[in-house]
Design a protein around this motif. Sequence first.
Motif, PDB file in Angstrom:
ATOM      1  N   LEU A 114      58.349  48.296  71.443  1.00 35.53           N
ATOM      2  CA  LEU A 114      58.900  49.285  70.521  1.00 35.53           C
ATOM      3  C   LEU A 114      58.383  50.691  70.810  1.00 35.53           C
ATOM      4  CD1 LEU A 114      58.525  47.318  67.166  1.00 35.53           C
ATOM      5  CD2 LEU A 114      60.521  47.424  68.660  1.00 35.53           C
ATOM      6  N   THR A 115      59.188  51.676  70.425  1.00 35.00           N
ATOM      7  CA  THR A 115      58.746  53.070  70.499  1.00 35.00           C
ATOM      8  C   THR A 115      57.813  53.339  69.323  1.00 35.00           C
ATOM      9  OG1 THR A 115      60.540  53.914  69.120  1.00 35.00           O
ATOM     10  CG2 THR A 115      60.963  53.757  71.507  1.00 35.00           C
ATOM     11  N   PRO A 116      57.031  54.417  69.366  1.00 36.07           N
ATOM     12  CA  PRO A 116      56.141  54.722  68.235  1.00 36.07           C
ATOM     13  C   PRO A 116      56.891  54.851  66.899  1.00 36.07           C
ATOM     14  CG  PRO A 116      55.507  56.024  70.112  1.00 36.07           C
ATOM     15  CD  PRO A 116      56.776  55.313  70.494  1.00 36.07           C
ATOM     16  N   GLU A 117      58.089  55.434  66.925  1.00 42.06           N
ATOM     17  CA  GLU A 117      58.868  55.566  65.689  1.00 42.06           C
ATOM     18  C   GLU A 117      59.282  54.188  65.164  1.00 42.06           C
ATOM     19  OE1 GLU A 117      60.023  57.255  68.598  1.00 42.06           O
ATOM     20  OE2 GLU A 117      58.852  59.033  68.083  1.00 42.06           O
ATOM     21  N   GLN A 118      59.719  53.322  66.083  1.00 40.85           N
ATOM     22  CA  GLN A 118      60.118  51.972  65.690  1.00 40.85           C
ATOM     23  C   GLN A 118      58.920  51.189  65.168  1.00 40.85           C
ATOM     24  OE1 GLN A 118      61.784  50.872  69.475  1.00 40.85           O
ATOM     25  NE2 GLN A 118      63.891  51.058  68.714  1.00 40.85           N
ATOM     26  N   GLN A 119      57.769  51.390  65.788  1.00 39.44           N
ATOM     27  CA  GLN A 119      56.555  50.721  65.317  1.00 39.44           C
ATOM     28  C   GLN A 119      56.234  51.131  63.883  1.00 39.44           C
ATOM     29  OE1 GLN A 119      53.384  51.547  68.064  1.00 39.44           O
ATOM     30  NE2 GLN A 119      54.309  50.347  69.710  1.00 39.44           N
ATOM     31  N   THR A 120      56.358  52.411  63.605  1.00 42.29           N
ATOM     32  CA  THR A 120      56.091  52.925  62.259  1.00 42.29           C
ATOM     33  C   THR A 120      57.061  52.306  61.252  1.00 42.29           C
ATOM     34  OG1 THR A 120      55.329  54.997  63.197  1.00 42.29           O
ATOM     35  CG2 THR A 120      55.863  54.999  60.863  1.00 42.29           C
ATOM     36  N   ILE A 121      58.335  52.258  61.598  1.00 39.43           N
ATOM     37  CA  ILE A 121      59.344  51.682  60.697  1.00 39.43           C
ATOM     38  C   ILE A 121      59.052  50.209  60.462  1.00 39.43           C
ATOM     39  CG2 ILE A 121      61.782  51.054  60.491  1.00 39.43           C
ATOM     40  CD1 ILE A 121      62.390  53.661  62.086  1.00 39.43           C
ATOM     41  N   TRP A 122      58.732  49.490  61.533  1.00 41.08           N
ATOM     42  CA  TRP A 122      58.461  48.055  61.401  1.00 41.08           C
ATOM     43  C   TRP A 122      57.233  47.805  60.518  1.00 41.08           C
ATOM     44  CZ3 TRP A 122      54.510  44.676  62.591  1.00 41.08           C
ATOM     45  CH2 TRP A 122      54.833  43.328  62.494  1.00 41.08           C
ATOM     46  N   LYS A 123      56.164  48.581  60.721  1.00 39.36           N
ATOM     47  CA  LYS A 123      54.953  48.431  59.908  1.00 39.36           C
ATOM     48  C   LYS A 123      55.232  48.700  58.440  1.00 39.36           C
ATOM     49  CE  LYS A 123      51.919  49.992  63.514  1.00 39.36           C
ATOM     50  NZ  LYS A 123      51.057  51.088  63.936  1.00 39.36           N
ATOM     51  N   GLU A 124      56.016  49.743  58.153  1.00 34.56           N
ATOM     52  CA  GLU A 124      56.349  50.058  56.761  1.00 34.56           C
ATOM     53  C   GLU A 124      57.121  48.919  56.120  1.00 34.56           C
ATOM     54  OE1 GLU A 124      58.406  53.783  56.875  1.00 34.56           O
ATOM     55  OE2 GLU A 124      56.588  54.922  57.335  1.00 34.56           O
ATOM     56  N   LYS A 125      58.097  48.374  56.842  1.00 34.42           N
ATOM     57  CA  LYS A 125      58.884  47.258  56.294  1.00 34.42           C
ATOM     58  C   LYS A 125      58.009  46.023  56.091  1.00 34.42           C
ATOM     59  CE  LYS A 125      63.466  48.509  57.736  1.00 34.42           C
ATOM     60  NZ  LYS A 125      64.737  47.919  57.456  1.00 34.42           N
ATOM     61  N   PHE A 126      57.158  45.724  57.056  1.00 37.78           N
ATOM     62  CA  PHE A 126      56.288  44.559  56.945  1.00 37.78           C
ATOM     63  C   PHE A 126      55.330  44.703  55.771  1.00 37.78           C
ATOM     64  CE2 PHE A 126      52.517  42.069  57.721  1.00 37.78           C
ATOM     65  CZ  PHE A 126      53.043  40.836  58.098  1.00 37.78           C
ATOM     66  N   ASN A 127      54.735  45.882  55.648  1.00 41.90           N
ATOM     67  CA  ASN A 127      53.778  46.111  54.567  1.00 41.90           C
ATOM     68  C   ASN A 127      54.457  46.084  53.202  1.00 41.90           C
ATOM     69  OD1 ASN A 127      51.649  46.248  56.347  1.00 41.90           O
ATOM     70  ND2 ASN A 127      51.774  48.459  56.554  1.00 41.90           N
ATOM     71  N   ALA A 128      55.679  46.605  53.114  1.00 35.64           N
ATOM     72  CA  ALA A 128      56.423  46.553  51.849  1.00 35.64           C
ATOM     73  C   ALA A 128      56.715  45.106  51.476  1.00 35.64           C
ATOM     74  CB  ALA A 128      57.715  47.347  51.962  1.00 35.64           C
ATOM     75  N   ARG A 129      57.096  44.328  52.457  1.00 33.90           N
ATOM     76  CA  ARG A 129      57.373  42.904  52.208  1.00 33.90           C
ATOM     77  C   ARG A 129      56.091  42.180  51.789  1.00 33.90           C
ATOM     78  NH1 ARG A 129      57.753  38.180  55.774  1.00 33.90           N
ATOM     79  NH2 ARG A 129      59.173  36.720  54.799  1.00 33.90           N
ATOM     80  N   ALA A 130      54.984  42.477  52.458  1.00 32.62           N
ATOM     81  CA  ALA A 130      53.708  41.858  52.121  1.00 32.62           C
ATOM     82  C   ALA A 130      53.299  42.213  50.698  1.00 32.62           C
ATOM     83  CB  ALA A 130      52.629  42.289  53.110  1.00 32.62           C
ATOM     84  N   GLU A 131      53.496  43.460  50.299  1.00 34.82           N
ATOM     85  CA  GLU A 131      53.173  43.886  48.926  1.00 34.82           C
ATOM     86  C   GLU A 131      54.053  43.162  47.916  1.00 34.82           C
ATOM     87  OE1 GLU A 131      50.724  45.797  47.619  1.00 34.82           O
ATOM     88  OE2 GLU A 131      49.901  45.780  49.651  1.00 34.82           O
ATOM     89  N   LYS A 132      55.323  42.971  48.258  1.00 31.35           N
ATOM     90  CA  LYS A 132      56.238  42.272  47.364  1.00 31.35           C
ATOM     91  C   LYS A 132      55.756  40.843  47.135  1.00 31.35           C
ATOM     92  CE  LYS A 132      60.955  40.548  46.998  1.00 31.35           C
ATOM     93  NZ  LYS A 132      60.790  39.122  47.139  1.00 31.35           N
ATOM     94  N   PHE A 133      55.403  40.158  48.228  1.00 34.03           N
ATOM     95  CA  PHE A 133      54.932  38.780  48.084  1.00 34.03           C
ATOM     96  C   PHE A 133      53.608  38.729  47.343  1.00 34.03           C
ATOM     97  CE2 PHE A 133      57.775  37.771  51.728  1.00 34.03           C
ATOM     98  CZ  PHE A 133      58.537  36.819  51.064  1.00 34.03           C
ATOM     99  N   LYS A 134      52.756  39.697  47.591  1.00 35.44           N
ATOM    100  CA  LYS A 134      51.467  39.745  46.898  1.00 35.44           C
ATOM    101  C   LYS A 134      51.696  39.940  45.402  1.00 35.44           C
ATOM    102  CE  LYS A 134      47.009  42.065  47.043  1.00 35.44           C
ATOM    103  NZ  LYS A 134      46.231  43.154  47.653  1.00 35.44           N
ATOM    104  N   ARG A 137      52.922  36.829  43.643  1.00 39.11           N
ATOM    105  CA  ARG A 137      51.948  35.755  43.499  1.00 39.11           C
ATOM    106  C   ARG A 137      50.819  36.075  42.531  1.00 39.11           C
ATOM    107  NH1 ARG A 137      51.400  35.223  49.376  1.00 39.11           N
ATOM    108  NH2 ARG A 137      49.342  35.994  48.954  1.00 39.11           N
ATOM    109  N   GLU A 138      50.764  37.276  42.017  1.00 41.21           N
ATOM    110  CA  GLU A 138      49.680  37.594  41.086  1.00 41.21           C
ATOM    111  C   GLU A 138      49.747  36.650  39.910  1.00 41.21           C
ATOM    112  OE1 GLU A 138      49.069  41.585  39.977  1.00 41.21           O
ATOM    113  OE2 GLU A 138      49.031  42.294  42.029  1.00 41.21           O
ATOM    114  N   GLY A 139      48.625  36.052  39.591  1.00 39.68           N
ATOM    115  CA  GLY A 139      48.593  35.093  38.495  1.00 39.68           C
ATOM    116  C   GLY A 139      48.797  33.668  38.963  1.00 39.68           C
ATOM    117  N   LYS A 140      49.259  33.479  40.184  1.00 39.67           N
ATOM    118  CA  LYS A 140      49.419  32.133  40.725  1.00 39.67           C
ATOM    119  C   LYS A 140      48.186  31.830  41.559  1.00 39.67           C
ATOM    120  CE  LYS A 140      54.423  32.325  40.935  1.00 39.67           C
ATOM    121  NZ  LYS A 140      55.604  32.229  41.811  1.00 39.67           N
ATOM    122  N   LYS A 141      47.412  30.853  41.114  1.00 36.60           N
ATOM    123  CA  LYS A 141      46.139  30.576  41.760  1.00 36.60           C
ATOM    124  C   LYS A 141      46.248  29.597  42.924  1.00 36.60           C
ATOM    125  CE  LYS A 141      43.774  32.866  38.697  1.00 36.60           C
ATOM    126  NZ  LYS A 141      43.032  34.030  38.967  1.00 36.60           N
TER     127      LYS A 141
END
Length: 156
Positions: A114-134, A137-141
């Motif tokens: 990936l190009t640096p711009e594509q890397q940035t876009i991919w990281k943002e999407k991945f991190n947003a998805r990770a935050e959504k899943f996190k 799951r809050e409250g689920k032990k």
Amino acid sequence: MKKFLSLAILLSGISFASFAQEEVKENKMEKKSYVRKNYVHKEMVKLTPEQIAEKRTEQFGKDLNLTAKQREEVYKLHLDQAKEMKAKSEIRNKERAEARKERMAHNEKFMSVLTPEQQTIWKEKFNARAEKFKGDREGKKGHRRDHKKVEQPNKG
């Protein structure tokens, strides 16, 4: 008069439904606390098989009023089981570590394409998805894995 009577019936129905839902919630909470009381605590992972077997045998002795001979046999059974579980746990941990290394190597290869711009876009999407899943799951032990933010792979 008919409107007043129908309104009173409607309100009593709503209040009845709300009480029924509260009762269900309480039963669920009781079940969860029962499960948590009997759940093997994280401290058990840190113990040796001998310590685990001793703790379990001690609890069985209290609950079942075991004789000395029974206690010895139960200890041996618990010790065998604890050794087996520790061995399986170590194998699982090694497999997880290998899989993680493979994922990281794949990620580095992927990012190198990936190009640096594509890397940035991919990281943002991945991190947003990770935050959504996190957040989901809050409250689920029961979930042990936490999504971690992706960092730039080390190139050097």
